[in-house]
Design an enzyme around this catalytic site. Structure first.
Site, PDB file in Angstrom:
ATOM      1  N   ASP A 105       2.796   0.249   1.121  1.00 28.97           N
ATOM      2  CA  ASP A 105       1.598  -0.381   0.560  1.00 28.97           C
ATOM      3  C   ASP A 105       0.433  -0.555   1.533  1.00 28.97           C
ATOM      4  O   ASP A 105      -0.425  -1.398   1.336  1.00 28.97           O
ATOM      5  CB  ASP A 105       1.986  -1.767   0.025  1.00 28.97           C
ATOM      6  CG  ASP A 105       2.687  -2.618   1.089  1.00 28.97           C
ATOM      7  OD1 ASP A 105       2.520  -2.333   2.282  1.00 28.97           O
ATOM      8  OD2 ASP A 105       3.405  -3.572   0.704  1.00 28.97           O
ATOM      9  N   GLU A 127       9.685   3.311  -1.344  1.00 25.51           N
ATOM     10  CA  GLU A 127       9.496   1.858  -1.504  1.00 25.51           C
ATOM     11  C   GLU A 127       8.478   1.584  -2.622  1.00 25.51           C
ATOM     12  O   GLU A 127       7.460   0.930  -2.443  1.00 25.51           O
ATOM     13  CB  GLU A 127       9.077   1.179  -0.201  1.00 25.51           C
ATOM     14  CG  GLU A 127       9.305  -0.340  -0.256  1.00 25.51           C
ATOM     15  CD  GLU A 127       8.931  -1.070   1.038  1.00 25.51           C
ATOM     16  OE1 GLU A 127       9.779  -1.122   1.942  1.00 25.51           O
ATOM     17  OE2 GLU A 127       7.810  -1.596   1.126  1.00 25.51           O
ATOM     18  N   GLU A 141      -2.380  -5.157   0.044  1.00 24.53           N
ATOM     19  CA  GLU A 141      -1.162  -4.373  -0.207  1.00 24.53           C
ATOM     20  C   GLU A 141      -0.793  -4.282  -1.690  1.00 24.53           C
ATOM     21  O   GLU A 141      -0.323  -3.237  -2.154  1.00 24.53           O
ATOM     22  CB  GLU A 141       0.018  -4.958   0.586  1.00 24.53           C
ATOM     23  CG  GLU A 141      -0.074  -4.758   2.092  1.00 24.53           C
ATOM     24  CD  GLU A 141      -0.965  -5.770   2.797  1.00 24.53           C
ATOM     25  OE1 GLU A 141      -1.469  -6.707   2.130  1.00 24.53           O
ATOM     26  OE2 GLU A 141      -1.176  -5.641   4.013  1.00 24.53           O
ATOM     27  N   HIS A 218       0.941 -11.923  10.514  1.00 32.61           N
ATOM     28  CA  HIS A 218      -0.172 -10.975  10.678  1.00 32.61           C
ATOM     29  C   HIS A 218      -0.979 -10.725   9.409  1.00 32.61           C
ATOM     30  O   HIS A 218      -2.009 -10.065   9.454  1.00 32.61           O
ATOM     31  CB  HIS A 218       0.367  -9.623  11.160  1.00 32.61           C
ATOM     32  CG  HIS A 218       1.097  -8.864  10.084  1.00 32.61           C
ATOM     33  ND1 HIS A 218       2.411  -9.104   9.784  1.00 32.61           N
ATOM     34  CD2 HIS A 218       0.684  -7.892   9.232  1.00 32.61           C
ATOM     35  CE1 HIS A 218       2.784  -8.304   8.793  1.00 32.61           C
ATOM     36  NE2 HIS A 218       1.757  -7.570   8.438  1.00 32.61           N
ATOM     37  N   ARG A 220      -3.440 -10.262   6.400  1.00 31.36           N
ATOM     38  CA  ARG A 220      -4.892 -10.478   6.312  1.00 31.36           C
ATOM     39  C   ARG A 220      -5.244 -11.761   5.565  1.00 31.36           C
ATOM     40  O   ARG A 220      -6.148 -12.492   5.957  1.00 31.36           O
ATOM     41  CB  ARG A 220      -5.547  -9.283   5.601  1.00 31.36           C
ATOM     42  CG  ARG A 220      -6.059  -8.221   6.548  1.00 31.36           C
ATOM     43  CD  ARG A 220      -6.780  -7.110   5.768  1.00 31.36           C
ATOM     44  NE  ARG A 220      -7.625  -6.303   6.633  1.00 31.36           N
ATOM     45  CZ  ARG A 220      -7.189  -5.395   7.498  1.00 31.36           C
ATOM     46  NH1 ARG A 220      -5.887  -5.209   7.652  1.00 31.36           N
ATOM     47  NH2 ARG A 220      -8.032  -4.683   8.229  1.00 31.36           N
ATOM     48  N   HIS A 251       1.339  -9.912  16.997  1.00 37.48           N
ATOM     49  CA  HIS A 251       0.736  -8.653  16.522  1.00 37.48           C
ATOM     50  C   HIS A 251      -0.506  -8.348  17.371  1.00 37.48           C
ATOM     51  O   HIS A 251      -1.167  -9.268  17.862  1.00 37.48           O
ATOM     52  CB  HIS A 251       0.359  -8.879  15.051  1.00 37.48           C
ATOM     53  CG  HIS A 251      -0.021  -7.645  14.291  1.00 37.48           C
ATOM     54  ND1 HIS A 251      -1.200  -6.972  14.519  1.00 37.48           N
ATOM     55  CD2 HIS A 251       0.601  -6.970  13.290  1.00 37.48           C
ATOM     56  CE1 HIS A 251      -1.273  -5.941  13.685  1.00 37.48           C
ATOM     57  NE2 HIS A 251      -0.186  -5.921  12.928  1.00 37.48           N
TER      58      HIS A 251
END
Ligand code: UD1
Ligand code: UDP
Length: 381
Positions: A105, A127, A141, A218, A220, A251
């Site tokens: 994604d 996936e 995503e 991490h 967004r 990250h």
């Protein structure tokens, strides 16, 4: 779509990926493709991630034939999209694959599928079918995977639940194959009780007597206030619990690093370290007491290792481990994160309930099923 008269021997399958999690989960598929007779495996990385991608390529000994090297510090979604789309166009024209495989994604996933569609190439989505139902969470995503699902010809769904999501979106039943998640293929064989870390601080932690909290964050949509809440809650947890010790591989996103250091730097028993390579990270998961994360992949790996996971998000597209009891969605409010973590650290019964190993995500044979299904798909074409 294939032009009539195409000779399918060898079958050219081009895997496109760009970030750490895609690389980890595509590595077993690439390896399987490489060793399958009648298939020519081509790898094109966008390198949406650079260092975090390269460590996975090295671990699994994958040498991409094409590397678009698009990463820039602090990149925006539009920048990744444009650079990847322009770069992929040329590669697809040169390779003319029979099928493009994308994973999951990310923006690379969606753009890989879009570039394939623009060139009328078959697309396989590994996936497939994960859905949170909220297009802004995880962002971007949820939209990336929905759009990829719309563009794909073959859908490799990790679970039956993922298959049901796709059927609800009117995807043809015969185009969905339930395979398990390839992350389990990758994880098996990497975790080892005797493993020695390169980083001494990780070897020196007393995993038996300390309650080691492994933290990653991490997403967004968590940048800003939610991340401030998460890190402040962690700080309070270690201040209250003297036997708690935190390891936080941060990250490389500069925005994440800034918030993490501003809140957690110099906090006793909090180790802020760089992202770990996959092998040490998997072994650290295996030694941790509990994992706090907003990651997708870790929600799949930790249950297989019998580690309780507190998910630092308001929802999940991976309900299977929640139903099995090893994963708990705690949200992004400071008080809730503090209370739930504190309870888990101090209440043995509560801990025991969450710490049994379950594995709703597969048996380690997902890549085998994926490659078999690809061969089947082309049999009558
Ligand atoms: C991306 C994916 C996300 C996935 C995550 C896995 C998108 C939009 N997001 O998010 O779905 O969960 O990867 O980690 O596709 N950086 C480096 N070196 C690296 C990697 C990143 O310096 O090896 C820094 C760069 O400054 C980069 C920034 O991190 O601009 C953000 O990377 P990006 O791929 O845009 O977003 P992620 O948050 O990593
Ligand atoms: N991971 C890693 N090193 C780290 C943190 C995570 O190798 O320091 C692995 C983790 O085991 C999992 C994957 O990276 O397989 C998850 O990636 P991430 O959390 O970045 O992305 P997501 O899964 O949320 O898309």
């Amino acid at each position: 779509m294939n032009k009539k008269g195409t000779v399918f021997n060898p079958l050219r399958i081009m895997s496109i990926f760009g970030t750490r999690p895609e690389a980890i989960k595509m590595a077993p598929v690439v390896k399987r493709l490489e060793e399958t007779d009648g298939i020519e495996s081509i790898v094109c990385v966008t390198a949406q991630h650079r260092e975090m991608l390269d460590q996975v390529l090295k671990l699994f000994n994958i040498s991409p034939q094409y590397d678009l090297n698009i990463m820039k510090s602090g990149q925006t979604l539009s920048e990744i999209t444009c650079r990847a789309l322009m770069g992929l166009e040329k590669v697809i024209k040169e390779v003319n694959p029979h099928m493009i495989l994308v994973h999951g994604d990310t923006t690379t996933t969606f753009v890989g599928a879009l570039a394939g569609f623009y060139n009328q190439i078959n697309i396989g989505h590994v996936e497939a079918g994960l859905r949170s139902g909220n297009m802004y969470s995880p962002y971007p995503e949820e939209m990336n995977r929905s759009l990829t699902g719309r563009l794909a010809n073959l859908h490799f769904a990790p679970t039956n639940g993922n298959k049901k999501n796709l059927l609800r979106e009117d995807i043809e039943k015969n185009d969905i194959i339930v395979t398990g998640n390839t992350v389990i293929d990758a994880l098996l064989g990497i975790v080892n009780e005797e493993y020695k870390f390169e980083l001494d601080i990780l070897n020196n932690i007393d995993y038996k007597n300390k309650k080691v909290i492994l933290l990653t964050s991490h997403r967004r949509e968590n940048l800003g206030k939610p991340m401030e809440n998460i890190f402040s809650a962690i700080k309070e947890i270690v201040m209250k619990n003297e036997d708690a010790e935190v390891v936080f591989p941060i990250h490389l996103n500069p925005k994440v690093r800034e918030i993490a250091f501003s809140i957690l730097e110099n906090t006793p028993r909090v180790h802020l370290i760089d992202p770990l390579d996959y092998e040490p990270f998997a072994n650290l998961m295996n030694r941790a007491y509990v994992i706090l994360t907003d990651s997708g992949g870790i929600q799949e790996e930790a249950p297989a290792l019998g580690k309780p996971v507190l998910v630092l998000r308001t929802e999940t597209e991976r309900p299977e481990a929640v139903e099995a009891g090893t994963v708990n969605i705690v949200g992004v409010e400071k008080e809730e994160i503090f209370n739930t973590t504190d309870k888990l650290l101090n209440n043995k019964e509560e801990y025991k309930k969450m710490a049994s190993a379950v594995n709703p995500y597969g048996d380690g044979k997902a890549s085998e099923r994926i490659v078999k299904a690809i061969k089947e798909y082309f049999k009558d074409k």
